[in-house]
Each structure stands twice: as structure tokens, then as C-alpha cells.
Design a protein around this motif. Sequence first.
Motif, PDB file in Angstrom:
ATOM      1  N   PRO A  41       0.819  -1.215   0.000  1.00 34.70           N
ATOM      2  CA  PRO A  41       0.000   0.000   0.000  1.00 34.70           C
ATOM      3  C   PRO A  41       0.844   1.253   0.000  1.00 34.70           C
ATOM      4  CG  PRO A  41       0.012  -1.021   2.178  1.00 34.70           C
ATOM      5  CD  PRO A  41       0.691  -1.978   1.261  1.00 34.70           C
ATOM      6  N   SER A  42       0.232   2.370  -0.364  1.00 30.44           N
ATOM      7  CA  SER A  42       0.922   3.661  -0.313  1.00 30.44           C
ATOM      8  C   SER A  42       1.390   3.920   1.115  1.00 30.44           C
ATOM      9  CB  SER A  42      -0.019   4.783  -0.758  1.00 30.44           C
ATOM     10  OG  SER A  42      -0.389   4.603  -2.107  1.00 30.44           O
ATOM     11  N   LEU A 221       5.489  -5.150   1.078  1.00 31.56           N
ATOM     12  CA  LEU A 221       5.854  -4.258   2.170  1.00 31.56           C
ATOM     13  C   LEU A 221       4.600  -3.701   2.823  1.00 31.56           C
ATOM     14  CD1 LEU A 221       8.568  -4.221   0.380  1.00 31.56           C
ATOM     15  CD2 LEU A 221       9.002  -2.072   1.572  1.00 31.56           C
ATOM     16  N   ASP A 222       4.642  -3.628   4.158  1.00 34.93           N
ATOM     17  CA  ASP A 222       3.526  -3.082   4.910  1.00 34.93           C
ATOM     18  C   ASP A 222       4.082  -2.437   6.175  1.00 34.93           C
ATOM     19  OD1 ASP A 222       0.866  -2.497   5.415  1.00 34.93           O
ATOM     20  OD2 ASP A 222       0.478  -4.397   6.440  1.00 34.93           O
ATOM     21  N   ILE A 235       2.619 -15.040  -3.515  1.00 34.70           N
ATOM     22  CA  ILE A 235       2.276 -13.711  -3.001  1.00 34.70           C
ATOM     23  C   ILE A 235       1.073 -13.103  -3.714  1.00 34.70           C
ATOM     24  CG2 ILE A 235       3.129 -11.365  -2.612  1.00 34.70           C
ATOM     25  CD1 ILE A 235       4.444 -13.511  -0.863  1.00 34.70           C
ATOM     26  N   ILE A 236       1.018 -13.217  -5.034  1.00 30.49           N
ATOM     27  CA  ILE A 236      -0.032 -12.524  -5.792  1.00 30.49           C
ATOM     28  C   ILE A 236      -1.190 -13.452  -6.155  1.00 30.49           C
ATOM     29  CG2 ILE A 236      -0.531 -11.322  -7.959  1.00 30.49           C
ATOM     30  CD1 ILE A 236       2.297 -10.156  -7.835  1.00 30.49           C
ATOM     31  N   ASN A 241      -2.188 -14.804   3.633  1.00 27.19           N
ATOM     32  CA  ASN A 241      -2.816 -14.248   4.824  1.00 27.19           C
ATOM     33  C   ASN A 241      -3.830 -13.175   4.415  1.00 27.19           C
ATOM     34  OD1 ASN A 241      -1.555 -11.457   4.919  1.00 27.19           O
ATOM     35  ND2 ASN A 241       0.309 -12.693   5.035  1.00 27.19           N
ATOM     36  N   GLU A 242      -4.687 -12.804   5.370  1.00 26.32           N
ATOM     37  CA  GLU A 242      -5.803 -11.922   5.053  1.00 26.32           C
ATOM     38  C   GLU A 242      -5.344 -10.531   4.617  1.00 26.32           C
ATOM     39  OE1 GLU A 242      -8.735 -11.692   8.083  1.00 26.32           O
ATOM     40  OE2 GLU A 242      -9.067 -13.862   8.158  1.00 26.32           O
ATOM     41  N   ARG A 243      -4.322 -10.012   5.270  1.00 30.36           N
ATOM     42  CA  ARG A 243      -3.836  -8.663   4.928  1.00 30.36           C
ATOM     43  C   ARG A 243      -3.344  -8.626   3.493  1.00 30.36           C
ATOM     44  NH1 ARG A 243      -3.566  -4.225   3.693  1.00 30.36           N
ATOM     45  NH2 ARG A 243      -2.095  -2.610   4.346  1.00 30.36           N
ATOM     46  N   LEU A 244      -2.552  -9.607   3.109  1.00 29.05           N
ATOM     47  CA  LEU A 244      -2.027  -9.682   1.746  1.00 29.05           C
ATOM     48  C   LEU A 244      -3.154  -9.940   0.749  1.00 29.05           C
ATOM     49  CD1 LEU A 244       0.310  -9.779  -0.235  1.00 29.05           C
ATOM     50  CD2 LEU A 244       0.769 -12.138   0.473  1.00 29.05           C
ATOM     51  N   ALA A 245      -4.051 -10.846   1.082  1.00 33.84           N
ATOM     52  CA  ALA A 245      -5.167 -11.160   0.181  1.00 33.84           C
ATOM     53  C   ALA A 245      -6.035  -9.942  -0.061  1.00 33.84           C
ATOM     54  CB  ALA A 245      -6.002 -12.300   0.758  1.00 33.84           C
ATOM     55  N   ALA A 246      -6.275  -9.155   0.990  1.00 32.57           N
ATOM     56  CA  ALA A 246      -7.101  -7.950   0.837  1.00 32.57           C
ATOM     57  C   ALA A 246      -6.428  -6.936  -0.056  1.00 32.57           C
ATOM     58  CB  ALA A 246      -7.364  -7.356   2.230  1.00 32.57           C
ATOM     59  N   PHE A 247      -5.086  -6.800   0.075  1.00 33.45           N
ATOM     60  CA  PHE A 247      -4.365  -5.859  -0.771  1.00 33.45           C
ATOM     61  C   PHE A 247      -4.404  -6.298  -2.239  1.00 33.45           C
ATOM     62  CE2 PHE A 247      -0.449  -4.734  -3.021  1.00 33.45           C
ATOM     63  CZ  PHE A 247      -0.562  -3.356  -2.994  1.00 33.45           C
TER      64      PHE A 247
END
Length: 253
Positions: A41-42, A221-222, A235-236, A241-247
Motif C-alpha cells: 500500500p501507499s 511491504l507493509d 504472493i499474488i 494471509n488476510e492482509r495480503l489477500a485484501a491488498f
Amino acid sequence: MTNNEAIIEASGLRKSYGALEVLKGVDLNLKRGEVVALIGPSGSGKSTLIRCLNMMEQPSGGTIRFRGREIGRKFRDTGDKIGIGTLRRNVGMVFQHFNLFPHKTVLENVTEGPIVVCKTPKEQAEAEARELLAQVGLQDKHAAYPNHLSGGQKQRVAIARALAMKPDVLLLDEVTSALDPELVGEVLTVIRRLADEGMTMAIVTHEMAFAADVSDRVLFLDCGTIAAEGSANEIIRNPSNERLAAFVSRFNH
């Protein structure tokens, strides 16, 4: 150097702006011929990290090594440390907003570095620049000035300019984010060809499909840390995990 040895290696990299800690002890290595995509994310620290690798930003802590030698804080090599000037001659950078010289032609933009920094004879520099412009599809624009080019053309000139220094590594910082959507493809085509030819690259991008297609590894990166790392599949395409999946889901429409 074998293919398993890192050309660039960052250890415990930190960067703060006052009380704001943007990078929180990041470790990263980039091996010869490898393409690493940095997503997140930004505000996650992607652009700061890639700018630290070229010392465009001075890290607040940690070390960066190039070919096994630590990068110092001075422009010239000192003792056992490599100078920032040596690093930048070998590690090219392409920026989001092109950073071309507006008062110079396309050919002059591409030859500036080799002539001024590397002392390449002008005739040789121009011949090599014309070859690079042909490779990025702009051989007919050598006499044009940047304000007569589209955004996609400017970015392809910027890539040719970076390649003119014959770098070992190319760092690309969100090079399509300032472009109109219809111009993105022409720049990604050039980058994909460089990857196919074995250019070592670190790419900050929001183009998930492109990152999945071109990269050997993807770093997520987060909040100033590498929260996940692995292949594009891990990764893509199949986030763990939920955080990565949501992004990732925000870009997979």
C-alpha cells in the motif's frame, strides 16, 4: 560472481523522517539476473527502500553492500567502502516522473551520463544511444525535446538513459503510475524485454498482473517491513494471509 550471490544486499535498513519511521530494519538481496517486484500500500516504504538502494535517500541505519562491499556515505570510494558515485554508475534508476532534461533533445538526454560521467567519446556515446532508442522504439525521436513526447515516450527515453550507463542493476520506481492507462503497456513491454534478456531489476509497481508475470520474487511491504516474500504464485496468485489477500484483491478485478 555466481548467480546465487547478491549484487545488492541491504541489512537492517532503517529510514526515519523526524519521528516518522518509514523503514524498520529491512533485509533485502538482489541476485544477478533476478527480477524482484516490490508491492504494498501507499506509505508502506516501497519507494523509500528502492531510493535507499541507490543512495538517493540516505538510510538512517543499517548497511547496503554492492558486490560484497559496503556503501559509504561519501561520493568517492574510501578505504574498503564503495562511494555513492561508484554505486550510481553501476545501479541505474528510473523515476515515476521521468526527470528528463527539458532543454536537451532525446539524444542529448541519453548521452549526457556516458559523456560526462564515463568520459565516453561523443561519437561512440551517440551511436550507442541510437541503438538504445531503437530498442525502446524511439529511433525516430532522437532530435525531439521532451515536451513534444507523450508520457509513455518520455518514460522509454528515461529507461534508455539509464541503460546508457550499462548498469549491473536497474531500479524502477512506479514507472507507470504517472502515465495514462493506454500508455502503460508500451513501457511494460520494454521492461518485460529487459527481464527476458537477464537484466537485474527491482521494480516498485501497482501493476499486479505484470509483477506476477515478470518477477522471480515478490516482496510485500507493509508499515515499513517486508510482511511477506515469495514467488508470484505465493504472493499474488495465492496470498497466504488476510492482509495480503485484501491488498492483492483490490487489483484483481
